[in-house]
Design a protein around this motif. Structure first.
Motif, PDB file in Angstrom:
ATOM      1  N   THR A   1       0.837  -1.191   0.000  1.00  0.00           N
ATOM      2  CA  THR A   1       0.000   0.000   0.000  1.00  0.00           C
ATOM      3  C   THR A   1       0.872   1.242   0.000  1.00  0.00           C
ATOM      4  N   HIS A   2       0.517   2.188  -0.854  1.00  0.00           N
ATOM      5  CA  HIS A   2       1.119   3.516  -0.825  1.00  0.00           C
ATOM      6  C   HIS A   2       0.092   4.402  -0.124  1.00  0.00           C
ATOM      7  N   TRP A   3       0.522   5.134   0.911  1.00  0.00           N
ATOM      8  CA  TRP A   3      -0.413   5.893   1.727  1.00  0.00           C
ATOM      9  C   TRP A   3       0.104   7.302   2.008  1.00  0.00           C
ATOM     10  N   ARG A   4      -0.784   8.121   2.575  1.00  0.00           N
ATOM     11  CA  ARG A   4      -0.440   9.499   2.937  1.00  0.00           C
ATOM     12  C   ARG A   4      -1.092   9.831   4.273  1.00  0.00           C
ATOM     13  N   ILE A   5      -0.328  10.481   5.135  1.00  0.00           N
ATOM     14  CA  ILE A   5      -0.823  10.970   6.430  1.00  0.00           C
ATOM     15  C   ILE A   5      -0.684  12.481   6.442  1.00  0.00           C
TER      16      ILE A   5
ATOM     17  N   THR B   1       4.208  10.641   3.295  1.00  0.00           N
ATOM     18  CA  THR B   1       3.810   9.495   2.489  1.00  0.00           C
ATOM     19  C   THR B   1       4.643   8.295   2.893  1.00  0.00           C
ATOM     20  N   GLY B   2       4.145   7.135   2.537  1.00  0.00           N
ATOM     21  CA  GLY B   2       4.887   5.925   2.857  1.00  0.00           C
ATOM     22  C   GLY B   2       4.362   4.729   2.098  1.00  0.00           C
ATOM     23  N   THR B   3       5.075   3.652   2.263  1.00  0.00           N
ATOM     24  CA  THR B   3       4.719   2.385   1.649  1.00  0.00           C
ATOM     25  C   THR B   3       4.736   1.318   2.729  1.00  0.00           C
TER      26      THR B   3
ATOM     27  N   VAL C   1       7.339  -0.991   6.878  1.00  0.00           N
ATOM     28  CA  VAL C   1       6.945   0.345   6.454  1.00  0.00           C
ATOM     29  C   VAL C   1       8.181   1.193   6.162  1.00  0.00           C
ATOM     30  N   GLU C   2       8.123   1.890   5.057  1.00  0.00           N
ATOM     31  CA  GLU C   2       9.093   2.931   4.717  1.00  0.00           C
ATOM     32  C   GLU C   2       8.290   4.210   4.576  1.00  0.00           C
ATOM     33  N   ARG C   3       8.768   5.284   5.192  1.00  0.00           N
ATOM     34  CA  ARG C   3       8.006   6.528   5.166  1.00  0.00           C
ATOM     35  C   ARG C   3       8.932   7.727   4.962  1.00  0.00           C
TER      36      ARG C   3
END
Length: 141
Positions: free
Chosen positions: A81-85, A105-107, A123-125
Motif C-alpha cells: 500500500t502507498h499511503w499518505r498521512i 507518504t509511505g509504503t 513500512v518505509e516513510r
C-alpha cells in the motif's frame, strides 16, 4: 488465500485502525506474534504494536490517513500500500508540539497468514522530509 481477500484484509486494517484511529481494532486483525518494522526498528507482538500505534496517533493532531494505491503479490499473501498521512505536529518524532503541518507518504508491505491475520508489516516513510519541514517552519517563525 484468494487475491481479493488479502486486499480486503489490508483495507480493513487501514480503515479500522488508522482511519478510525482505533488501536484496539488491532486485536481482531493481527497475529499475537505480529511484527512491525519501520526505519530499522522492529516492534514485536500485538500488544507492543497497539502501544506504538496509540503513541503515534497521539503525536499528530487532526490526523488523516489516506490510501493512495493498493496491490497484492501474485500469491496473494503480500499486499503493498502507498499511503499518505496529514495532520499537525503534536510531538511527532519527539518534536515539541507546535501545530506545524505534517504531510507524510509511505509504503507498507503486509504479510498475511492463511487464517487472514496480519503477520508482519514493513513500512518505509518520508519521515526525513517531515523532520526537515518541521525544522524549516521553526526557523521561519
Amino acid at each position: 488465500m484468494t487475491r481479493v481477500d488479502s486486499v480486503r484484509i489490508a483495507e480493513d486494517f487501514w480503515r479500522r485502525v488508522w482511519q478510525a484511529r482505533d488501536p484496539n481494532a488491532i486485536d481482531a486483525l493481527v497475529a499475537e506474534d505480529f511484527a512491525f518494522t519501520a526505519g530499522g526498528v522492529r516492534v514485536g507482538s500485538r500488544d507492543a504494536f497497539k502501544r506504538w500505534v496509540a503513541t503515534f496517533l497521539s503525536s499528530i493532531d487532526d490526523f488523516e490517513f489516506h490510501v493512495l494505491e493498493i496491490f497484492r503479490s501474485a500469491s496473494g499473501r503480500r499486499v503493498v500500500t502507498h499511503w499518505r498521512i496529514t495532520g499537525k505536529n503534536n510531538g511527532f518524532m519527539s518534536f515539541e508540539p507546535d501545530g506545524v503541518p505534517i504531510d507524510m507518504t509511505g509504503t507498507a508491505v503486509f504479510d498475511m497468514r492463511e487464517d487472514g491475520l496480519l503477520q508482519h508489516n514493513w513500512v518505509e516513510r518520508s519521515a526525513l522530509e517531515v523532520e526537515r519541514n518541521i525544522e524549516r517552519f521553526r526557523r521561519a517563525a
